[in-house]
Structure formats: structure tokens, C-alpha cells
Enzyme design. Structure first.
Site, mmCIF file in Angstrom:
data_model
loop_
_atom_site.group_PDB
_atom_site.id
_atom_site.type_symbol
_atom_site.label_atom_id
_atom_site.label_comp_id
_atom_site.label_asym_id
_atom_site.label_seq_id
_atom_site.Cartn_x
_atom_site.Cartn_y
_atom_site.Cartn_z
ATOM 1 N N THR A 66 -8.596 6.305 -1.798
ATOM 2 C CA THR A 66 -9.858 5.816 -2.264
ATOM 3 C C THR A 66 -11.013 6.910 -1.955
ATOM 4 O O THR A 66 -12.028 6.979 -2.499
ATOM 5 C CB THR A 66 -10.557 4.537 -1.348
ATOM 6 O OG1 THR A 66 -10.189 4.866 -0.003
ATOM 7 C CG2 THR A 66 -9.695 3.402 -1.878
ATOM 8 N N LYS A 76 -8.708 13.704 4.771
ATOM 9 C CA LYS A 76 -8.068 12.412 4.850
ATOM 10 C C LYS A 76 -7.070 12.629 5.945
ATOM 11 O O LYS A 76 -7.046 13.629 6.780
ATOM 12 C CB LYS A 76 -7.260 12.257 3.656
ATOM 13 C CG LYS A 76 -6.571 13.506 2.937
ATOM 14 C CD LYS A 76 -5.777 13.253 1.542
ATOM 15 C CE LYS A 76 -6.709 13.259 0.620
ATOM 16 N NZ LYS A 76 -7.128 12.344 -0.307
ATOM 17 N N ARG A 77 -6.163 11.567 6.278
ATOM 18 C CA ARG A 77 -5.327 11.511 7.368
ATOM 19 C C ARG A 77 -4.354 12.854 6.897
ATOM 20 O O ARG A 77 -3.931 13.002 6.057
ATOM 21 C CB ARG A 77 -4.426 10.382 7.423
ATOM 22 C CG ARG A 77 -3.336 10.149 8.306
ATOM 23 C CD ARG A 77 -3.281 8.639 8.496
ATOM 24 N NE ARG A 77 -2.832 8.026 7.117
ATOM 25 C CZ ARG A 77 -1.601 8.303 6.486
ATOM 26 N NH1 ARG A 77 -0.410 8.500 7.166
ATOM 27 N NH2 ARG A 77 -1.492 7.473 5.184
ATOM 28 N N HIS A 136 0.741 -1.360 0.124
ATOM 29 C CA HIS A 136 0.157 0.101 -0.027
ATOM 30 C C HIS A 136 0.872 1.258 -0.149
ATOM 31 O O HIS A 136 0.234 2.494 0.157
ATOM 32 C CB HIS A 136 -0.919 -0.022 1.175
ATOM 33 C CG HIS A 136 -2.098 -0.984 1.113
ATOM 34 N ND1 HIS A 136 -3.298 -0.354 0.526
ATOM 35 C CD2 HIS A 136 -2.330 -2.096 1.581
ATOM 36 C CE1 HIS A 136 -4.144 -1.506 0.592
ATOM 37 N NE2 HIS A 136 -3.723 -2.348 1.227
ATOM 38 N N LYS A 178 -14.846 8.109 -3.953
ATOM 39 C CA LYS A 178 -16.042 8.303 -3.318
ATOM 40 C C LYS A 178 -16.648 9.865 -3.832
ATOM 41 O O LYS A 178 -17.723 9.988 -4.056
ATOM 42 C CB LYS A 178 -15.731 8.203 -1.922
ATOM 43 C CG LYS A 178 -15.414 7.049 -1.366
ATOM 44 C CD LYS A 178 -15.085 7.052 0.212
ATOM 45 C CE LYS A 178 -14.223 5.816 0.662
ATOM 46 N NZ LYS A 178 -13.506 5.686 1.455
ATOM 47 N N LYS A 238 0.246 14.302 1.856
ATOM 48 C CA LYS A 238 -1.073 14.648 1.202
ATOM 49 C C LYS A 238 -1.359 16.159 1.095
ATOM 50 O O LYS A 238 -2.341 16.418 0.495
ATOM 51 C CB LYS A 238 -2.132 14.148 2.204
ATOM 52 C CG LYS A 238 -2.124 12.488 2.290
ATOM 53 C CD LYS A 238 -2.990 11.669 3.450
ATOM 54 C CE LYS A 238 -2.733 10.371 3.359
ATOM 55 N NZ LYS A 238 -3.407 9.562 2.367
#
Length: 844
Positions: free
Chosen positions: A686, A575-576, A382, A690, A581
Site C-alpha cells: 500500500t 517498508k519492513r 495477505h 501512497k 522486499k
């Protein structure tokens, strides 16, 4: 007590004799369902019998639904037992399940009946659903993916189990204060979970520490140390419109009564008397306990081994348990009946533990045990981030798992011998490829290498990610085993992530496609393409999106105390919180936007596109820079939202305690979503799927699944910016050589923070991470400065597009229409066929 009507003033409900309490576990009619709920309120009581308020009503309702699930569950596993198919066992440290009630009654297709039944009892289904706490068994995408996968396995009628740990407190609940993020313990099990069923007959011993005893015949046995009991709790996972209901089996660590020292307790040594009980509780207390200390490292390793050992003992027990007259199984049949999937490197100890059980407990020779193990286990990678590819200190491993270290050393030795014998051209690569890194400063076991050497299949989770694994991270292994590596682009369940979380949009899609088959055949959404320019359809689409935005606006006012304008562009990044990110890029862009708005005249501001920027996510407790980013977002929000000149045109909101239920509110209400990681660093993502599925447009880099989403929805319907993955190393090198010239807008945003515009907190350490040309925590490793100008240019295109309502609606519809590929049903069907070799086993 029979049932109740709503109370006046919340002091408890009067009971109502209109609905008799009667056990009707398989009821389908609302009146009978109401009787069954009433029965559970009376005969499965968890509260004093004088109230039937929303909380009590939730637990009674959940138990009523569980009646039906138990029936289907039993039928499913009886059917599997009779047919005896090959089964998949999915091992994951995380499952981010979310609330189960809406999902269960939706998958069982009984939501209307339950809504009517609750009305008869004086309650609304929406209100009851809100009482459920999210199961705190995961952190982010890894755990949410695992939960989507279980939903799809059940829906596709596959013979499968999920295995995980029953964390008492999970990750943490996030509270936002003036200081930023504060972590407090999750309370999801404070009362109890109505969905889980404890299996007192499913208990296995799990051992730690001790030593290896060599028997006279040369065989080896792990003895001594501590032994805990792994007790199984099962959670039912229903498929959509099918009887098949599979199991998520969660392990809890227990000590026995024999481990309680009564003599010490009576002597006043209370802590010592219950020492083993206390240590058992630690194992499943918290997801990812801090590992800065040796004790923290030992606890994390204990958790991982506990999951692997208990699950494998359960799998082997089931394999060996045959009906009378059927004879014993041959071990060579084990891989024909069992597929084990490791979700990331956390369950890597499955490999040496399966070897130990086969060698030491079952008496197989090395070659036979190795053949069974390598044909059984597959590994999903991952990440390409070096810090996320687990490496465990050899001294910690020897201490906790001495027999496993012997086995890992033997696997390593045999791998090296194989390379020497067959691939002399790889001699110089052996040190980086082997499992044991014997660096005298820090000798470690490389878990990803152990997985790659031992698994029959290794897969990445998006095409770009899998290509990087093959060309960079695992390139040398690919030259030895070219067929071992595959791609399985991640997916999401369309049930939870569209059908149930956005009923308005779902109903419109069903109405215009003239079928609801799209819920389990998501490719049918492609039929929306021909409707993208139909103005009647666009108007209905717009009203569904607005209903979701209004719901979200109410939620934001409730949890964040900020009033937001539903007519503004809803721009969301959830998100985290992690530097790769790049929430920092997002908030710097917001700061620059705020500064420009301040400089404009009133007339100029009126021509801009009003925007509400929402950011949510948890920063890991010890990740200082991530926590600084959370603090900065909140500080910017306080200033911007209270500035009367600007706050009609811009709001900035940090959404607290992001979890699945919050996502189910945010995602349907979103119009633009930011997926802006540094290219080549996000394996898949992911949440991007969504958002796209819900008609939200993406601004993003060519990273992870963004690449495939852009291909599917069309390049014109995706706001692209930033360096591509192949260019990132060159850009970093240029930066190190002092060749970076920052864009003026980037400098301006940084200076604005330093001016104290957002308070007196010292943001210099955070800003310095974006400056300089090299050095720890400097040099802008994640290229925020490099990508800032193209990011701002892309945001200007967003502002322009949003002004043209028809154009934006068309893009939104095409986003949903292009999301068919991203169903976890497609992903799981590919795993089943191409990795696990298992087939549908539908309950008749």
C-alpha cells in the site's frame, strides 16, 4: 490557570488571563476553542499547574478535540442502536494509527479554528502536533491497511467496529548505532494516550489451559485453567465531513484483586503473590513477541485467542441485548446482524471460539452452530509466503486451548468426509487440504486452511495476488467452492495520505479542479490528466513538491545528521526490511553507482543525475539477514556521504525508526520510490499507492498492486524491470541446475563490498545468500542477481528522465491523476456490498 503565552528559555510559561478557562466542548469559534483548551489544562490536569509548554498544550488540545468526538461517537452508536442495522466487526492484530490530532481536526474540518485558537494561547499548531507519539499498535502494511479501512468505514457512514489489542510497548523503537539496528521498547503509553476511553463496564473473562469436562447429557464444558479479564479501551475514529464516528475497541488483559495472594505477599513471596497479575501484563506487553521458545509460542497464541474471545463475547452480548418488549433474538438471525472479518490468519481462533460459545454456552447443536459460524466469518489472505501462513503446533494448542482443539478436529473430520462423499477426484489432495497436518515429526494446525474451510468468503488484496491464490495456493478449494474467492484490491485513505500530509499539493489540486470533492471521491483526480502539459500548472506542482522536499531535507538533517541537496533526485524505499522486499537489491545498486562515480572524471560526474537514496524500515529482532542489510545501508552511507569527490552526486541515508509520522514526511517529499519485491511475493503493498498518489514515480516489478498502479498511471510513467511472477519458478530451477551467469555489474558490486570498502564487518553470510545454486540461505531465492541487470537499466532510464524537467513533472502529475482507484473508500464500499452485505447508516 487560564492559559499561557510562549515561554522564554523553556523554563515554563507565564499564565495569561486573556483566555478564560471555560468548558465549551462543542466550540467552533477560535476564542471558544481556546477557552476549552484552557479549561482542560486547568481541570483535566495531568501535569503540575505551573507550565503550559508544548507537551501540556498538546494533551489539553487533544482532550478538547476529544470532547467533540465523544459527542459524535455517542450520537453514532445511539443511532445504530435505534436503526439496528447489520454491523461489521473487523478483527486485526495490528492497527498502525499514526498521530490522531491532525487527522481528527482535518476530518472534523476544524483545523483552521484550532490553529487560530492555539495562536491565542501562544502556540503553533505544527509545533503542538509534533508532541504526539505514534500509537505503537502495528508493524507494517497490515496494520496501516486496517487503520485506513476504519477511516473509510467512518467516512462512508458504515455501521462498524474495529477490534484489536492495547499493546503496552507495541513492536519496538529502532535505534541505529555503529553495530546496526538496536531494538528498544516503545514509549507511546509512557504518559498516557489522550484519545482512548476506558470502558470499566465492558469486561469479559478469557480462559486458558484447563480441561474439557463431559456432562452426563453428553454436552461438554471447558473448565479450570487460568482466567483473565479483558477490559475495553475505545478510541474514536471520525469520518471525513460527517457526524459518524466509529470505535476502535482495544482489549487490555487484567487480573483481579482476588488473584493477588495477600498471604504469600506478607510472607515475603512477592513474585508468587502477584503471579497472575504478571502473566496478565505479558499478554498485551509486546506485538509479536519472539516465538523461538515454547513460552514465546504460548504467549503469541494467548494474544491471538485473547483478541478473538473478548471480541466475540462483546459481539454476542450486543446481539443478545434487546430493549424491553422486543423478545429474544433467534440465532439464525446472527449472520443477518453480524459480519466478522478476519484480517489475515492471526484472528483464526474466532472460528472455533464462536463454535464453542454457540455449542457450550448457548446450547446450539453442531449443524446450527456451524451454519451460524460459516455465514458470519470472512477471511482476508495477505500473503503467499509459506512462513507467513501460520501453523501452530498441535501440542501447544492442546495445552492452551483443549476445547478448541476438539472443535478443530471435528471440523477437519467433517471436511474430509465431505470431500470423500462429493469429490472422489480430490482423494489424493486431502492430506494437503485438510486442517490438521499429522506429520509425526511436526504435527500442526494449518490456520489458513481452517479459514478457507470455514469462511463464507476468502479474498486476496490485489488482482495478481488473488489470481495466484486461486490458481496455486487454494486451487483445490476453488474447485469445491468456486464462488467463495474474491479480489479486493487494497486502498489508502486520501485524507491522511494526501490532504493532510501534503497541504501544498492538495491546495493546488483543489484550485485547478475547482472542487475539494476529490478528498472523498478520489476518481475526480482523473481530471488532472488534461492539465499534465499545462506549464503554469506544472510550475505550481513543482513548487509544492519542492516545499515538501525542503521540509524532508530539514527532517533528515535532524534525525540522521546528513545534509542532503533538495535539487537532487529524492529516491525512497521505506517498508519492513525483508529479503523478499529486496532492500539488498537497492543498496547493491547504490554501491555500483558509487563505484562508477569514483571512476569518473570531474567533467563526467557533472553530467550525471545527482541522487539522494533513502531507505527506512524495521528488521524483525530475530531476522539476522534483515539486520545485516540495515547495517550495510548504514555502512555504505557513512563512506559515500563523507567522500568529498562523490557526495555532491550521491548520498545514501538510512532513515531511523520508520513509522506513520515519518512516512507522512517522506512520502510527500519523494520523487522516485522503489517497490522492487520478487514478483509474486508481495500480496499488494500500500505504500506504493501512497507514493503514486503524491506524484512520485515508481520503479518496480510486476508484483502485487504495482500491476494495477502501472495500468492506471500509464506504462510510460512507471519504470518496470525484473522477472514476472509466471517466470520466477523457471528462473529458480535454472539457478538450481547451475545455469545462472551473473551480470558483471552484479559481481563488481559484490566484490566491492568484499574489498572492505565499507568497513571491516563480515558481510560474507549476507553475500553468500545470493550465491551458490541451492541449499539453505543460498541460491539467491529472491532473484537479486537475476534482476540486477534490468534493475540497473531501469535506473539509467530514471536518470535520463529526471534531466528533462517538463517530462518528469508531466509524469508526476499523471501518477497522481491515475491514483483514483486506490482509495480505501472504494475498497471498503466493495467489502460492504460484496462480502459483508451492510449498508450506510448515516447519523442525521
Amino acid at each position: 490557570m487560564a492559559a499561557a503565552v510562549k515561554s522564554n528559555g523553556g523554563t515554563g510559561s507565564r499564565t495569561s488571563s486573556k483566555v478564560p478557562a471555560a468548558a465549551k466542548p462543542l466550540a467552533e469559534e477560535p476564542a471558544e476553542i481556546a477557552s476549552n483548551i484552557s479549561y482542560h489544562a486547568q481541570y483535566s490536569p495531568h501535569f503540575s499547574p505551573f507550565k503550559f509548554e508544548p507537551e501540556q498544550a498538546f494533551y489539553a488540545t487533544a482532550e478538547s478535540v476529544r470532547d467533540r468526538l465523544i459527542q459524535q461517537w455517542n450520537e453514532t452508536y445511539q443511532h445504530f442502536d435505534k436503526v439496528d442495522p447489520k454491523q461489521t466487526y473487523y478483527l486485526s492484530m495490528e492497527y498502525l494509527q499514526g498521530r490522531a490530532l491532525t487527522n481528527a481536526i482535518g476530518n472534523l474540518n476544524i483545523q483552521n479554528a484550532y490553529a487560530d485558537a492555539l495562536n491565542k494561547l501562544g502556540h503553533d499548531l505544527e509545533e503542538i502536533v509534533e508532541q504526539e507519539k505514534d500509537a505503537a499498535l502495528g508493524n507494517g502494511g497490515l496494520g496501516r491497511l486496517a487503520s485506513c479501512f476504519l477511516d473509510s468505514m467512518a467516512t462512508l457512514n458504515l455501521p462498524a467496529w474495529g477490534y484489536g489489542l492495547r499493546y503496552r510497548y507495541g513492536l519496538f523503537k529502532q535505534r541505529i548505532t555503529e553495530e546496526g539496528q538496536e531494538e528498544i521498547a516503545e514509549d507511546w503509553l509512557e504518559k498516557f494516550s489522550p484519545w482512548e476511553i476506558v470502558r470499566h463496564d465492558v469486561v469479559f473473562p478469557v480462559q486458558f489451559f484447563g480441561h474439557v469436562k463431559v456432562n452426563p447429557d453428553g454436552s461438554r464444558k471447558w473448565v479450570g485453567g487460568e482466567v483473565f479479564q479483558a477490559l475495553a479501551y475505545d478510541v474514536p475514529i471520525p469520518g471525513y465531513k460527517t457526524k459518524n464516528t466509529i470505535s476502535l475497541r482495544l482489549w487490555e488483559a487484567k487480573a483481579t484483586s482476588a488473584d493477588f495472594n495477600l498471604f504469600q505477599f506478607n510472607d515475603g513471596q512477592y513474585e508468587s503473590a502477584a503471579q497472575l497479575h504478571s502473566r496478565a501484563q505479558q499478554i498485551c506487553a509486546v506485538l509479536y513477541p519472539g516465538d523461538a521458545t515454547e513460552n514465546g509460542k504460548l504467549l503469541r497464541l494467548k494474544q491471538q485467542f485473547f483478541l478473538c474471545s473478548a471480541s466475540l463475547q462483546d459481539i454476542i452480548f450486543r446481539f443478545k441485548e434487546r430493549k424491553p418488549g422486543e423478545g429474544s433474538r433467534k440465532w439464525s438471525d446472527f449472520p443477518k446482524k453480524v459480519a466478522v472479518q478476519l484480517n489475515d490468519t492471526h484472528p483464526t481462533l474466532t472460528i472455533p471460539e464462536l463454535m464453542r460459545l454457540l455449542l457450550d454456552e448457548e446450547g446450539l447443536g453442531w449443524d446450527e452452530a456451524w451454519e451460524v459460524t460459516t455465514r458470519t466469518v470472512a477471511y482476508t489472505n495477505h500473503t503467499v509466503l509459506p512462513e507467513a501462513l501460520e501453523k501452530w503446533s498441535k501440542s501447544v494448542m492442546w495445552k492452551l486451548l483443549p476445547r478448541h482443539m476438539e472443535i478443530i478436529e471435528e471440523i477437519d473430520k467433517r471436511f474430509i468426509a465431505m470431500v470423500h462423499a462429493t469429490r472422489s477426484d480430490l482423494e489424493s489432495k486431502i492430506e494437503s487440504m485438510r486442517i490438521l497436518d499429522n506429520n509425526p515429526q511436526k504435527p500442526v494446525v494449518r490456520m489458513a486452511n481452517l479459514c478457507v474451510v470455514s469462511a463464507h468468503t476468502v479474498n486476496g488484496v490485489a488482482q495478481l495476488h488473488s489470481d495466484i491464490l486461486k490458481s496455486e495456493l487454494f486451487a483445490d478449494y476453488v474447485s469445491i467452492w468456486p464462488t467463495k474467492f474474491q479480489n479486493k484490491t487494497n486502498g489508502i485513505t486520501p485524507r491522511r495520505w494526501l490532504r493532510f500530509c501534503s497541504p501544498e499539493l492538495s491546495n493546488i489540486i483543489t484550485k485547478w479542479l475547482k472542487t475539494d470533492e476529490w478528498v472523498h471521491n478520489l476518481d475526480l483526480l482523473g481530471g488532472l490528466r488534461k492539465l499534465a502539459d499545462n506549464e503554469d500548472f506544472q510550475d505550481e506542482w513543482a513548487s509544492a513538491k519542492m516545499a515538501n522536499k525542503l521540509r524532508l531535507a530539514q527532517y533528515i538533517e535532524r534525525v540522521a545528521g546528513v545534509s542532503i541537496d533538495p535539487n537532487s533526485l529524492f529516491d525512497i524505499q521505506v517498508k519492513r526490511i525483508h529479503e523478499y522486499k529486496r532492500q539488498l537489491l537497492n543498496i547493491l545498486g547504490a554501491i555500483y553507482r558509487y563505484k562508477k562515480l569514483k571512476e569518473m572524471s570531474y567533467e563526467e560526474r557533472k553530467k550525471t543525475t545527482p541522487r539522494t537514496i533513502m531507505i527506512g524500515g524495521k528488521a524483525f529482532a530475530t531476522y539476522t539477514n534483515a539486520k545485516r542489510i540495515v547495517k550495510l545501508v548504514n555502512d555504505v552511507g557513512v563512506v559515500v556521504n563523507n567522500d568529498p569527490e562523490v557526495n555532491s552526486y550521491l548520498k545514501v541515508v538510512f532513515v531511523p525508526n520508520y513509522n506513520v509520522s515519518v512516512a507522512e514526511m517522506l512520502i510527500p517529499g519523494s520523487e522516485l520510490s522503489q517497490h522492487i519485491s520478487t514478483a509474486g511475493m508481495e500480496a499488494s503493498g500500500t505504500s506504493n499507492m501512497k507514493f503514486a498518489l503524491n506524484g512520485c514515480l515508481i520503479i518496480g516489478t510486476l508484483d502485487g498492486a504495482n500491476v494495477e498502479i502501472r495500468e492506471e498511471v500509464g506504462e510510460d510513467n512507471f519504470f518496470l524491470f525484473g522477472a514476472t511472477a509466471d517466470k520466477v519458478p523457471t528462473v529458480r530451477k535454472q539457478r538450481e541446475n547451475g545455469l545462472f551467469r551473473p551480470d558483471n555489474r552484479f559481481v563488481e558490486a559484490m566484490q566491492f563490498i568484499r574489498s572492505g570498502a565499507f568497513g571491516s564487518y563480515d558481510y560474507n553470510p549476507l553475500l553468500e545468500s545470493l550465491e551458490g545454486n541451492s541449499g539453505y540461505g543460498r541460491g539467491d531465492y529472491f532473484l537479486v542477481g537475476h534482476d540486477f541487470p534490468s534493475y540497473m537499466d531501469a535506473q539509467a532510464k530514471v536518470d535520463e528522465a529526471y534531466k528533462d524537467r517538463r517530462r518528469w513533472l508531466r509524469m508526476s502529475i499523471l501518477s497522481t491523476a491515475g491514483s483514483g482507484k486506490f482509495s480505501s473508500d472504494r475498497t471498503i464500499a466493495q467489502y460492504a456490498k460484496e462480502i459483508w452485505n451492510i449498508e450506510e447508516c448515516r447519523v442525521p
